[in-house]
Design an enzyme around this catalytic site. Structure first.
Site, PDB file in Angstrom:
ATOM      1  N   HIS A 168      41.566   0.789  18.889  1.00  0.00           N
ATOM      2  CA  HIS A 168      42.421   0.969  20.072  1.00  0.00           C
ATOM      3  C   HIS A 168      43.810   1.476  19.673  1.00  0.00           C
ATOM      4  O   HIS A 168      44.416   2.266  20.378  1.00  0.00           O
ATOM      5  CB  HIS A 168      42.603  -0.366  20.817  1.00  0.00           C
ATOM      6  CG  HIS A 168      41.541  -0.647  21.838  1.00  0.00           C
ATOM      7  ND1 HIS A 168      41.298   0.172  22.916  1.00  0.00           N
ATOM      8  CD2 HIS A 168      40.673  -1.678  21.955  1.00  0.00           C
ATOM      9  CE1 HIS A 168      40.320  -0.343  23.650  1.00  0.00           C
ATOM     10  NE2 HIS A 168      39.911  -1.466  23.088  1.00  0.00           N
ATOM     11  N   GLY A 219      39.445  -9.999  22.458  1.00  0.00           N
ATOM     12  CA  GLY A 219      40.387  -9.125  21.763  1.00  0.00           C
ATOM     13  C   GLY A 219      41.135  -8.277  22.773  1.00  0.00           C
ATOM     14  O   GLY A 219      40.567  -7.921  23.815  1.00  0.00           O
ATOM     15  N   HIS A 244      37.158  -2.891  16.269  1.00  0.00           N
ATOM     16  CA  HIS A 244      37.274  -2.435  17.654  1.00  0.00           C
ATOM     17  C   HIS A 244      38.748  -2.369  18.082  1.00  0.00           C
ATOM     18  O   HIS A 244      39.196  -1.380  18.656  1.00  0.00           O
ATOM     19  CB  HIS A 244      36.475  -3.378  18.565  1.00  0.00           C
ATOM     20  CG  HIS A 244      36.540  -3.074  20.028  1.00  0.00           C
ATOM     21  ND1 HIS A 244      35.437  -2.691  20.767  1.00  0.00           N
ATOM     22  CD2 HIS A 244      37.577  -3.091  20.904  1.00  0.00           C
ATOM     23  CE1 HIS A 244      35.808  -2.495  22.029  1.00  0.00           C
ATOM     24  NE2 HIS A 244      37.106  -2.732  22.145  1.00  0.00           N
ATOM     25  N   GLU A 245      39.496  -3.450  17.786  1.00  0.00           N
ATOM     26  CA  GLU A 245      40.898  -3.511  18.224  1.00  0.00           C
ATOM     27  C   GLU A 245      41.783  -2.532  17.450  1.00  0.00           C
ATOM     28  O   GLU A 245      42.670  -1.900  18.029  1.00  0.00           O
ATOM     29  CB  GLU A 245      41.444  -4.940  18.098  1.00  0.00           C
ATOM     30  CG  GLU A 245      40.724  -5.984  18.967  1.00  0.00           C
ATOM     31  CD  GLU A 245      40.546  -5.580  20.421  1.00  0.00           C
ATOM     32  OE1 GLU A 245      41.429  -4.884  20.975  1.00  0.00           O
ATOM     33  OE2 GLU A 245      39.515  -5.950  21.005  1.00  0.00           O
ATOM     34  N   CYS A 284      34.196  -3.784  26.204  1.00  0.00           N
ATOM     35  CA  CYS A 284      35.645  -3.575  26.113  1.00  0.00           C
ATOM     36  C   CYS A 284      36.256  -3.851  27.480  1.00  0.00           C
ATOM     37  O   CYS A 284      35.701  -3.433  28.496  1.00  0.00           O
ATOM     38  CB  CYS A 284      35.920  -2.132  25.701  1.00  0.00           C
ATOM     39  SG  CYS A 284      37.677  -1.730  25.598  1.00  0.00           S
ATOM     40  N   LEU A 285      37.388  -4.560  27.505  1.00  0.00           N
ATOM     41  CA  LEU A 285      38.039  -4.867  28.783  1.00  0.00           C
ATOM     42  C   LEU A 285      38.452  -3.602  29.530  1.00  0.00           C
ATOM     43  O   LEU A 285      38.599  -3.630  30.745  1.00  0.00           O
ATOM     44  CB  LEU A 285      39.262  -5.758  28.547  1.00  0.00           C
ATOM     45  CG  LEU A 285      38.963  -7.167  28.011  1.00  0.00           C
ATOM     46  CD1 LEU A 285      40.264  -7.911  27.735  1.00  0.00           C
ATOM     47  CD2 LEU A 285      38.074  -7.957  28.968  1.00  0.00           C
ATOM     48  N   GLN A 321      46.096  -1.316  25.771  1.00  0.00           N
ATOM     49  CA  GLN A 321      45.307  -1.690  26.955  1.00  0.00           C
ATOM     50  C   GLN A 321      46.156  -2.296  28.063  1.00  0.00           C
ATOM     51  O   GLN A 321      45.699  -2.427  29.193  1.00  0.00           O
ATOM     52  CB  GLN A 321      44.209  -2.697  26.562  1.00  0.00           C
ATOM     53  CG  GLN A 321      43.139  -2.089  25.674  1.00  0.00           C
ATOM     54  CD  GLN A 321      42.066  -3.117  25.371  1.00  0.00           C
ATOM     55  OE1 GLN A 321      42.228  -3.943  24.493  1.00  0.00           O
ATOM     56  NE2 GLN A 321      40.967  -3.070  26.114  1.00  0.00           N
TER      57      GLN A 321
HETATM   58 NI    NI Z   1      38.416  -2.750  23.736  1.00  0.00          NI
END
Ligand code: NI
Length: 175
Positions: A144, A51, A140-141, A98-99, A56
């Site tokens: 963000h 995701g 989660h996304e 998370c990235l 991000q």
């Molecule tokens: Ni994330």
């Protein structure tokens, strides 16, 4: 920040302020948006993620891409533009990463099942449902897009411990 190498956008890490800022609604559904969506999938795959949300990659807009199959099933590629969760059911507690928070993994409580209303790349509204990992990824996304990271969903104590760990990594040049 947000450098583009070919089609791959750099994923910013905590504490980049763009991650804490709610994204602006997407209002223009044109070829440029389609290109951005393609680049987001490429950037997500390059970073080994399932995701990726536009903030991000330093684009403060309400746009996210998800593929819980990680390239295995093209039908599972999901683009959510201006998404909102309209129904939640049950709960699940699983480890999340998370990235933008590499190497950090913690258990987070989420709804087990969600229904989401969103626009696609053409601007058409649709509804989609997900459970288990997909429900987790969507929550989660979408977080963000509201400037919320999964560590913000931890207890104060847990969050403080994670931040201490990150600061230590920063100090050692590992972040
Ligand atoms: Ni994330």
């Amino acid at each position: 920040m947000g450098k583009t190498v070919g089609k791959i956008h750099e994923v910013v890490k905590w504490p980049d302020p763009v991650l804490a800022k709610p994204g602006e609604p997407v209002t223009v559904f044109d070829a440029k948006l389609k290109k951005l969506v393609d680049e987001m999938f490429e950037s997500m795959y390059a970073a080994q993620g399932i995701g990726l949300a536009a903030p991000q990659i330093s684009i403060s807009q309400r746009l996210t891409v998800i593929d819980v199959s990680f390239k295995k099933n093209p039908e599972e590629k999901l683009v959510l533009i201006n998404p909102e969760i309209i129904e939640r059911e049950g709960k699940q507690v699983e480890e999340e990463g998370c990235l933008s928070l590499p190497e950090i993994r913690e258990k987070v409580q989420r709804a087990a099942k969600v229904k989401v209303r969103a626009q696609d790349v053409t601007g058409t509204w649709f509804e989609t449902e997900g459970e288990e990992l997909l429900a987790r990824a969507m929550q989660h996304e979408i977080d963000h897009l509201d400037g919320i990271l999964f560590i913000d969903r931890l207890s104060r104590l847990k969050r403080d411990l994670v931040i201490r760990k990150i600061k230590k990594m920063q100090k050692n040049g590992e972040w």
